[in-house]
Design an enzyme around this catalytic site. Sequence first.
Site, PDB file in Angstrom:
ATOM      1  N   GLN A   1      -4.618  -1.612   9.607  1.00  0.00           N
ATOM      2  CA  GLN A   1      -4.500  -2.924   8.958  1.00  0.00           C
ATOM      3  C   GLN A   1      -5.083  -4.015   9.863  1.00  0.00           C
ATOM      4  O   GLN A   1      -4.721  -4.120  11.028  1.00  0.00           O
ATOM      5  CB  GLN A   1      -3.020  -3.211   8.650  1.00  0.00           C
ATOM      6  CG  GLN A   1      -2.780  -4.486   7.885  1.00  0.00           C
ATOM      7  CD  GLN A   1      -3.380  -4.455   6.464  1.00  0.00           C
ATOM      8  OE1 GLN A   1      -3.272  -3.464   5.753  1.00  0.00           O
ATOM      9  NE2 GLN A   1      -4.005  -5.542   6.069  1.00  0.00           N
TER      10      GLN A   1
ATOM     11  N   ASP B   1     -10.842   3.050   4.427  1.00  0.00           N
ATOM     12  CA  ASP B   1     -11.259   1.652   4.266  1.00  0.00           C
ATOM     13  C   ASP B   1     -12.783   1.542   4.211  1.00  0.00           C
ATOM     14  O   ASP B   1     -13.318   0.494   3.858  1.00  0.00           O
ATOM     15  CB  ASP B   1     -10.749   0.809   5.453  1.00  0.00           C
ATOM     16  CG  ASP B   1      -9.595  -0.100   5.038  1.00  0.00           C
ATOM     17  OD1 ASP B   1      -9.422  -0.328   3.823  1.00  0.00           O
ATOM     18  OD2 ASP B   1      -8.884  -0.578   5.942  1.00  0.00           O
TER      19      ASP B   1
ATOM     20  N   LYS C   1       0.842  -1.205   0.000  1.00  0.00           N
ATOM     21  CA  LYS C   1       0.000   0.000   0.000  1.00  0.00           C
ATOM     22  C   LYS C   1       0.880   1.259   0.000  1.00  0.00           C
ATOM     23  O   LYS C   1       0.621   2.220  -0.719  1.00  0.00           O
ATOM     24  CB  LYS C   1      -0.926  -0.003   1.227  1.00  0.00           C
ATOM     25  CG  LYS C   1      -2.042  -1.037   1.100  1.00  0.00           C
ATOM     26  CD  LYS C   1      -2.787  -1.295   2.392  1.00  0.00           C
ATOM     27  CE  LYS C   1      -3.799  -2.423   2.191  1.00  0.00           C
ATOM     28  NZ  LYS C   1      -4.486  -2.846   3.409  1.00  0.00           N
TER      29      LYS C   1
END
Length: 284
Positions: A98, A121, A54
Site C-alpha cells: 500500500q 498492482d 481491499k
Amino acid sequence: MVAQLIDGKAIAGRQRALLAGEVVAFANAMGRPPGIAVIRAGEDPASKIYVASKKRTAESLGLNSWEHALPEHTTQAELLSLIAGLNAQEAVDGILVQLPLPKHLDTHSVLRAVLPQKDVDGFHPMNAGSLFQGKPTLVPCTPLGVMKMLEEIGYKVEGKRAVVIGRSNIVGRPMAALLLNASASVVLCHSKSDVRAETLRADIVVSAVGVAGLLRGDWIREGAVVVDVGMNRGEGGKLCGDVVFEEVFQKAAWLTPVPGGVGPMTIAMLMHNTVQAAKSRCKL
Ligand code: NAP
C-alpha cells in the site's frame, strides 16, 4: 445534450460476480483459493481504510487474504525481507504494497522487490515495460478499470483521440499505454501542458490529477466521453472528482460520477489481477 452516467458501482458488481465463479473453479482445481497479501507500513489513515476495504472485498469473494501491518519505523531491510518471504510462499498469488510508504523507505526498490508474477498492482518495471511494449501482463488496477468501463458501455476506442491528464506511474502513464494499445491516438498531459487546447479536440478525456474543479464544461467537446479518476475533498469535506460535474454533464455523452464511478472499479480490478496471477502461476 446531457451525459449518460457510467455506473462504476454496478459494473464493479458484475465483475465481482464473474470473479466469484473463477475463484470457485480455481479452488476446485488447486484445493485452495487464490490468495493476496497486503502490506501496510505506518499509520496513514487513508491507507488503513483502503487496505481494510481491499481485505473485505477479497474475503467476500472467497479469496485468502493476509494483512501485514508494519510500524512506521520499519526499515527498508525489514520490509524487503517480508516481501522475499511472501515471494516464496506458494499460497500467496498476489502481493500489494500500500502506497504511500513512510518517507524514509525507498518506494521504487520496494516495488521492484515484488516478484513480477505476484505484482497485482502492476507497478513492477517489468510489468510496466510489458504494458508499454503492447504485451500487457499484470496491469495497474485503476486504468484497467477505466478500460473495462469503456468496454461495458460499448465504446470503441480504436481511432479515437484520447487525452489523459496526469502522468503518474499509478494512473496516467499506464492509462495512456492502455488507450494506445487499444489504437486510440493519445495525448498525455501534465502540469506543464496547455490542457484545454488538447481536451477541446478529444473524443475521450481521462482526468487523473487530484484538483477539484479542474475540468470545466468549456474545456470539452460536445459528445465527449469523460472519465473522472480524481478523488478530492470539496466543500464541507465532500468527496468529488476533477470534473465540474454540472457543467460537463451538460456537454458530454458519457461521464463517470464521483463517488460511484472509477473508485469501485479499482478494487474489483485488484481482485481480477489476483485471480489472473493465481491462474497464470498455476498454469490454469
Ligand atoms: P499524482 O501522482 O499526484 O499525479 C498527478 C498528476 O497530475 C501529475 O502528473 C501532475 O503533473 C498532474 N497535474 C497536476 N496539476 C495539474 C494541472 N493543473 N493540470 C494538468 N496536470 C496537472 O496523482 P495520482 O496518484 O495519479 O492520482 C491522481 C488523482 O486520482 C488523485 O485525485 C487520486 O486520489 C486519484 N486516484 C483515484 C483512484 C481511484 O480508484 N478512483 C486511484 C488512484 C488515484 P506533473 O507530473 O507535471 O507534476
